[in-house]
Design a protein around this motif. Structure first.
Motif, PDB file in Angstrom:
ATOM      1  N   VAL A 177       0.841  -1.223  -0.051  1.00  0.00           N
ATOM      2  CA  VAL A 177      -0.078  -0.102  -0.071  1.00  0.00           C
ATOM      3  C   VAL A 177       1.007   1.309  -0.050  1.00  0.00           C
ATOM      4  CG1 VAL A 177      -1.621   1.306   1.267  1.00  0.00           C
ATOM      5  CG2 VAL A 177      -1.835  -1.259   1.199  1.00  0.00           C
ATOM      6  N   ALA A 178       0.650   2.131  -0.727  1.00  0.00           N
ATOM      7  CA  ALA A 178       1.432   3.533  -1.064  1.00  0.00           C
ATOM      8  C   ALA A 178       0.266   4.618  -0.298  1.00  0.00           C
ATOM      9  CB  ALA A 178       1.685   3.727  -2.292  1.00  0.00           C
ATOM     10  N   THR A 179       0.964   5.465   0.298  1.00  0.00           N
ATOM     11  CA  THR A 179       0.451   6.981   0.496  1.00  0.00           C
ATOM     12  C   THR A 179       0.820   7.773  -0.705  1.00  0.00           C
ATOM     13  OG1 THR A 179       0.458   6.587   2.783  1.00  0.00           O
ATOM     14  CG2 THR A 179       0.375   9.038   1.847  1.00  0.00           C
ATOM     15  N   GLU A 180      -0.147   8.736  -1.005  1.00  0.00           N
ATOM     16  CA  GLU A 180       0.317   9.471  -2.265  1.00  0.00           C
ATOM     17  C   GLU A 180       0.223  10.859  -2.181  1.00  0.00           C
ATOM     18  OE1 GLU A 180      -2.655   8.760  -5.512  1.00  0.00           O
ATOM     19  OE2 GLU A 180      -2.036   6.634  -5.815  1.00  0.00           O
ATOM     20  N   TYR A 181       1.053  11.545  -2.768  1.00  0.00           N
ATOM     21  CA  TYR A 181       1.225  12.975  -2.482  1.00  0.00           C
ATOM     22  C   TYR A 181       1.498  13.491  -3.980  1.00  0.00           C
ATOM     23  CZ  TYR A 181       3.721  17.434  -1.994  1.00  0.00           C
ATOM     24  OH  TYR A 181       4.037  18.799  -2.012  1.00  0.00           O
ATOM     25  N   VAL A 182       0.642  14.719  -4.193  1.00  0.00           N
ATOM     26  CA  VAL A 182       0.472  15.372  -5.798  1.00  0.00           C
ATOM     27  C   VAL A 182       1.307  16.542  -5.614  1.00  0.00           C
ATOM     28  CG1 VAL A 182      -0.859  15.994  -7.696  1.00  0.00           C
ATOM     29  CG2 VAL A 182      -1.676  13.893  -6.148  1.00  0.00           C
ATOM     30  N   ARG A 183       2.210  16.533  -6.552  1.00  0.00           N
ATOM     31  CA  ARG A 183       2.881  18.091  -6.513  1.00  0.00           C
ATOM     32  C   ARG A 183       2.663  18.485  -8.068  1.00  0.00           C
ATOM     33  NH1 ARG A 183       7.409  20.208  -8.161  1.00  0.00           N
ATOM     34  NH2 ARG A 183       8.682  18.505  -8.842  1.00  0.00           N
ATOM     35  N   VAL A 184       2.555  19.801  -8.142  1.00  0.00           N
ATOM     36  CA  VAL A 184       2.547  20.333  -9.525  1.00  0.00           C
ATOM     37  C   VAL A 184       4.073  20.884  -9.706  1.00  0.00           C
ATOM     38  CG1 VAL A 184       1.487  22.365 -10.861  1.00  0.00           C
ATOM     39  CG2 VAL A 184       0.155  20.918  -8.916  1.00  0.00           C
ATOM     40  N   GLY A 185       4.349  20.462 -10.908  1.00  0.00           N
ATOM     41  CA  GLY A 185       5.624  21.047 -11.286  1.00  0.00           C
ATOM     42  C   GLY A 185       5.520  22.410 -11.978  1.00  0.00           C
ATOM     43  N   ASP A 186       6.867  23.004 -12.184  1.00  0.00           N
ATOM     44  CA  ASP A 186       7.057  24.231 -12.677  1.00  0.00           C
ATOM     45  C   ASP A 186       6.212  24.554 -13.879  1.00  0.00           C
ATOM     46  OD1 ASP A 186       8.596  24.968 -10.298  1.00  0.00           O
ATOM     47  OD2 ASP A 186      10.367  25.193 -11.470  1.00  0.00           O
ATOM     48  N   GLN A 187       5.935  23.569 -14.728  1.00  0.00           N
ATOM     49  CA  GLN A 187       5.499  23.797 -16.006  1.00  0.00           C
ATOM     50  C   GLN A 187       4.029  23.196 -16.156  1.00  0.00           C
ATOM     51  OE1 GLN A 187       8.537  21.952 -18.264  1.00  0.00           O
ATOM     52  NE2 GLN A 187       9.853  23.925 -18.133  1.00  0.00           N
ATOM     53  N   GLY A 188       3.606  23.026 -14.968  1.00  0.00           N
ATOM     54  CA  GLY A 188       2.076  22.539 -14.618  1.00  0.00           C
ATOM     55  C   GLY A 188       1.736  21.136 -14.637  1.00  0.00           C
ATOM     56  N   ALA A 189       2.725  20.218 -15.086  1.00  0.00           N
ATOM     57  CA  ALA A 189       2.363  18.646 -14.815  1.00  0.00           C
ATOM     58  C   ALA A 189       2.224  18.437 -13.406  1.00  0.00           C
ATOM     59  CB  ALA A 189       3.638  18.185 -15.441  1.00  0.00           C
ATOM     60  N   ARG A 190       1.372  17.473 -13.439  1.00  0.00           N
ATOM     61  CA  ARG A 190       1.201  16.899 -12.070  1.00  0.00           C
ATOM     62  C   ARG A 190       1.783  15.446 -11.799  1.00  0.00           C
ATOM     63  NH1 ARG A 190      -3.308  18.976  -9.249  1.00  0.00           N
ATOM     64  NH2 ARG A 190      -4.002  16.965  -8.485  1.00  0.00           N
ATOM     65  N   PHE A 191       2.458  15.444 -10.650  1.00  0.00           N
ATOM     66  CA  PHE A 191       3.350  14.386 -10.208  1.00  0.00           C
ATOM     67  C   PHE A 191       2.685  13.583  -9.100  1.00  0.00           C
ATOM     68  CE2 PHE A 191       6.261  17.182 -12.644  1.00  0.00           C
ATOM     69  CZ  PHE A 191       6.600  16.306 -13.697  1.00  0.00           C
ATOM     70  N   ILE A 192       2.504  12.167  -9.276  1.00  0.00           N
ATOM     71  CA  ILE A 192       1.964  11.464  -8.169  1.00  0.00           C
ATOM     72  C   ILE A 192       3.082  10.809  -7.427  1.00  0.00           C
ATOM     73  CG2 ILE A 192       0.151   9.838  -7.197  1.00  0.00           C
ATOM     74  CD1 ILE A 192      -1.206  10.638 -10.198  1.00  0.00           C
ATOM     75  N   TYR A 193       3.627  11.096  -6.337  1.00  0.00           N
ATOM     76  CA  TYR A 193       4.748  10.592  -5.582  1.00  0.00           C
ATOM     77  C   TYR A 193       4.088   9.610  -4.692  1.00  0.00           C
ATOM     78  CZ  TYR A 193       7.623  14.264  -7.378  1.00  0.00           C
ATOM     79  OH  TYR A 193       8.455  15.055  -8.251  1.00  0.00           O
ATOM     80  N   ARG A 194       4.667   8.286  -4.567  1.00  0.00           N
ATOM     81  CA  ARG A 194       3.987   7.057  -3.849  1.00  0.00           C
ATOM     82  C   ARG A 194       5.197   6.640  -2.744  1.00  0.00           C
ATOM     83  NH1 ARG A 194       1.735   6.896  -8.978  1.00  0.00           N
ATOM     84  NH2 ARG A 194      -0.373   6.467  -9.044  1.00  0.00           N
ATOM     85  N   PHE A 195       4.767   6.837  -1.616  1.00  0.00           N
ATOM     86  CA  PHE A 195       5.694   6.589  -0.488  1.00  0.00           C
ATOM     87  C   PHE A 195       4.996   5.649   0.357  1.00  0.00           C
ATOM     88  CE2 PHE A 195       3.503  10.367   0.756  1.00  0.00           C
ATOM     89  CZ  PHE A 195       3.281  10.224   1.666  1.00  0.00           C
ATOM     90  N   CYS A 196       5.838   4.789   1.210  1.00  0.00           N
ATOM     91  CA  CYS A 196       5.347   3.896   2.135  1.00  0.00           C
ATOM     92  C   CYS A 196       4.738   4.489   3.333  1.00  0.00           C
ATOM     93  CB  CYS A 196       6.531   2.888   2.614  1.00  0.00           C
ATOM     94  SG  CYS A 196       6.150   1.754   3.933  1.00  0.00           S
ATOM     95  N   PRO A 197       3.547   4.201   3.917  1.00  0.00           N
ATOM     96  CA  PRO A 197       2.818   4.825   4.901  1.00  0.00           C
ATOM     97  C   PRO A 197       3.532   4.399   6.265  1.00  0.00           C
ATOM     98  CG  PRO A 197       1.536   2.994   4.194  1.00  0.00           C
ATOM     99  CD  PRO A 197       2.703   3.365   3.108  1.00  0.00           C
ATOM    100  N   VAL A 198       4.281   3.321   6.172  1.00  0.00           N
ATOM    101  CA  VAL A 198       4.828   2.764   7.507  1.00  0.00           C
ATOM    102  C   VAL A 198       6.229   3.304   7.647  1.00  0.00           C
ATOM    103  CG1 VAL A 198       5.762   0.731   8.704  1.00  0.00           C
ATOM    104  CG2 VAL A 198       3.592   0.671   7.143  1.00  0.00           C
TER     105      VAL A 198
END
Length: 134
Positions: free
Chosen positions: A55-76
């Motif tokens: 299972v991953a926790t997600e964090y969405v970040r908008v890049g300088d040029q508008g692209a949306r990146f979905i980062y997946r990291f371990c919730p533990v």
């Protein structure tokens, strides 16, 4: 086809990718520095398909040029293992350190090189971009 598996620190989040990376790069942007807790992020891009377990926790970040990146990291343990760009199901970027492989290929590109710490040295053949070239 060869497979490689990247994992978080505790092993509860994993991603299996096929073949060689499409590219390896480092990013020195401030967002990546904060996200990794290091002075740059080292990433390897792979073509689909890829298989995620855990299972991953997600964090969405908008890049300088508008692209949306979905980062997946371990919730533990909190390790960032991989990310995708919203709307792009054909590739994934995996944190090089999550492979725990000292023989992993070196980077070919360096982005946001204008924010690189002065003491960080890159291989001579790395192509450096002051910002994101996309």
């Amino acid at each position: 086809m060869s497979f490689q598996t990247a994992s978080c620190s505790c092993g509860k989040l994993r991603i299996q990718v096929e073949g060689d990376p499409q590219g390896v790069g480092v990013c020195h942007c401030f967002a990546c520095q904060r996200r990794t807790g290091s002075v740059f992020a080292a990433l390897a891009s792979y073509a689909a398909p890829f298989k995620v377990s855990g299972v991953a926790t997600e964090y969405v970040r908008v890049g300088d040029q508008g692209a949306r990146f979905i980062y997946r990291f371990c919730p533990v343990c909190g390790t960032t293992v991989f990310h995708t760009e919203e709307g792009d199901d054909e590739s994934v970027s995996v944190a090089v350190g999550a492979f725990a492989d000292a023989g992993f290929p070196p980077p070919q590109v360096s982005v946001y090189d204008s924010r690189r710490h002065s003491w960080v040295r890159l291989p001579a053949d790395v192509t450096a971009f002051s910002k994101d070239p996309v």
